[in-house]
Design an enzyme around this catalytic site. Sequence first.
Site, short mmCIF file in Angstrom:
data_model
loop_
_atom_site.label_atom_id
_atom_site.label_comp_id
_atom_site.label_asym_id
_atom_site.label_seq_id
_atom_site.Cartn_x
_atom_site.Cartn_y
_atom_site.Cartn_z
N HIS A 125 8.21 -13.62 -11.78
CA HIS A 125 9.20 -14.02 -11.56
C HIS A 125 8.77 -16.00 -10.64
O HIS A 125 7.69 -15.03 -10.28
CB HIS A 125 10.40 -14.10 -10.69
CG HIS A 125 11.91 -15.09 -10.07
ND1 HIS A 125 11.27 -16.52 -9.71
CD2 HIS A 125 13.22 -14.96 -10.67
CE1 HIS A 125 12.95 -16.86 -9.27
NE2 HIS A 125 12.82 -16.13 -10.75
N ASP A 202 8.76 -7.60 -4.67
CA ASP A 202 9.49 -8.61 -5.00
C ASP A 202 10.63 -7.84 -4.99
O ASP A 202 10.53 -7.31 -6.36
CB ASP A 202 9.24 -9.38 -6.16
CG ASP A 202 10.21 -10.24 -6.57
OD1 ASP A 202 11.40 -9.72 -6.05
OD2 ASP A 202 10.24 -11.13 -7.02
N GLN A 205 15.08 -7.49 -8.42
CA GLN A 205 16.07 -6.86 -9.32
C GLN A 205 15.96 -5.02 -9.13
O GLN A 205 16.49 -4.49 -10.06
CB GLN A 205 15.06 -6.78 -10.57
CG GLN A 205 15.72 -8.42 -10.74
CD GLN A 205 16.90 -8.73 -10.90
OE1 GLN A 205 17.87 -8.68 -11.52
NE2 GLN A 205 16.86 -10.32 -11.09
N LYS A 228 22.08 -10.33 -5.34
CA LYS A 228 22.23 -10.15 -6.48
C LYS A 228 22.59 -8.85 -6.10
O LYS A 228 22.05 -7.04 -6.26
CB LYS A 228 20.13 -10.13 -6.70
CG LYS A 228 19.49 -11.18 -7.53
CD LYS A 228 18.52 -11.25 -7.72
CE LYS A 228 18.46 -12.88 -8.16
NZ LYS A 228 18.57 -13.49 -8.92
N CYS A 366 13.10 -18.10 -15.24
CA CYS A 366 11.90 -17.94 -14.84
C CYS A 366 10.60 -17.53 -14.95
O CYS A 366 10.22 -16.88 -13.28
CB CYS A 366 12.67 -18.12 -12.81
SG CYS A 366 14.20 -19.55 -12.97
N1 PLP Z 1 12.24 -12.21 -8.01
C1 PLP Z 1 12.78 -12.12 -8.98
C2 PLP Z 1 12.23 -10.78 -9.73
C3 PLP Z 1 14.36 -12.67 -9.07
O1 PLP Z 1 14.55 -11.98 -10.69
C4 PLP Z 1 14.42 -13.85 -9.15
C5 PLP Z 1 15.62 -14.29 -8.72
O2 PLP Z 1 16.24 -14.16 -10.60
C6 PLP Z 1 13.75 -13.96 -7.57
C7 PLP Z 1 12.72 -13.73 -7.23
C8 PLP Z 1 14.16 -15.28 -7.08
O3 PLP Z 1 15.24 -14.89 -6.36
P1 PLP Z 1 16.38 -15.51 -5.33
O4 PLP Z 1 16.86 -17.13 -6.47
O5 PLP Z 1 17.42 -15.17 -4.70
O6 PLP Z 1 15.33 -16.27 -4.14
#
Ligand code: PLP
Length: 408
Positions: A125, A202, A205, A228, A366
């Site tokens: 992401h 990270d 998900q 999430k 993203c």
């Molecule tokens: N990393 C991953 C794999 C994501 O799917 C997302 C959000 O879609 C993020 C990071 C960023 O998360 P947040 O917007 O809750 O900070």
Amino acid sequence: MNIKQDIEKIRSDFPILSREIYGKPLVYFDNAATTQKPSVVIDALTKYYTEQNSNVHRGAHHLSNLASETFEQARIKVQKYINARSIHEIIFTSGTTESLNLVAASYGKKFIGKGDEIIVSELEHHSNIVPWQILCEQTGAVLRVIPMLDDGTLDFEAYLKLLNPRTKMVSVTHVSNSLGTIVPIKKIIDAAHELNIPVTIDGAQASAHMAIDVQELGCDFYCFSGHKTFAPMGIGVLYGREELLEVMPPFKSGGEMIKIVTFSKTTFNDLPFRFEAGTPNVGGAIALGTALEYIQDIGLNFIAEREKALLDYLNKQLSTVKEIRFIGTAPEKTSVVSFLIDKIHPYDAGAIIDRFGVAVRTGNHCTQPIMEHYDIPGTIRASLSFYNTEKEIDVLIGAIEKVKKMLY
Ligand code: PLP
């Protein structure tokens, strides 16, 4: 209870699932963007604001003590959920993005310098790319990228070749938000640790779908978002190994994170408060604790089985539509399916699918490098949660048939 009754009962926990969109029952297939909230979480937030609202760690009066205690209990719930050794290792942030920025800015500033290398993957992401890129620009470090194979899995052999004595951080996703690929992070962590390289995961998900045990994984940092994970927006977690957090410089500064402030010198607070400058999202943290308990009540084994059944059914039904092109077909996946309908632009398809009350996400999610890999503008992404049903999948398939009729 049979499974149908179980699902009906679970669905009744989520008030939004009974609403209609354009006169049709909502079919919510955008769980990778954010999950819906069960009543217990909404109630926890309401209870906090109706009965306890007060600033934390400032002692002095009953409400403040109560809020501080409930806030710290929430930290213990997070600690237990990911099996961290200590509450000192649980930092409340606003979400995964902030957690990753914290690691890049704080750990990165102190321990990564000119000529050092940081490894990310093609599956990331943007929030696990850009903070490292900025750090590289500031320090002269170099970003290295683990390529992905066409099915959406990481090229593990290529990863092993990228590791070298200049590597100072590996930061990879646990699960791809665009493709659903589950990354073999344990293997990635073990290989990095053989060279004493720290690893950031990270987990945005993963946190709502599978058991996370940071001690068993051995990762150095693990990040996830409350929203999430069935909790409110604006709250998230950074897990960091205590030995590392202890030697990292502050990220943000101000109140809460200090011990003594004079104009000549400031000393910083102990963990975890050193990384929680300013008034925290107390209600969000408390509701996150409730959400994690809710997940544990439903059971992560039940969730995994149910989501696997939904994934299989979705794949099977989509396969009956000959114009569907699947994007990302890794053998190990969560219940996320990205696809295209022949040459129809995903935005056009999404707009029609929406009219059926079906919420899917369209675009690059993203993850522009993934779209570049496949040379496509974006995908249609259906991301399912345990509260979804086979009947809802049938509604999506019906909507896709309509897209074909309208746009061919
Ligand atoms: N990393 C991953 C794999 C994501 O799917 C997302 C959000 O879609 C993020 C990071 C960023 O998360 P947040 O917007 O809750 O900070």
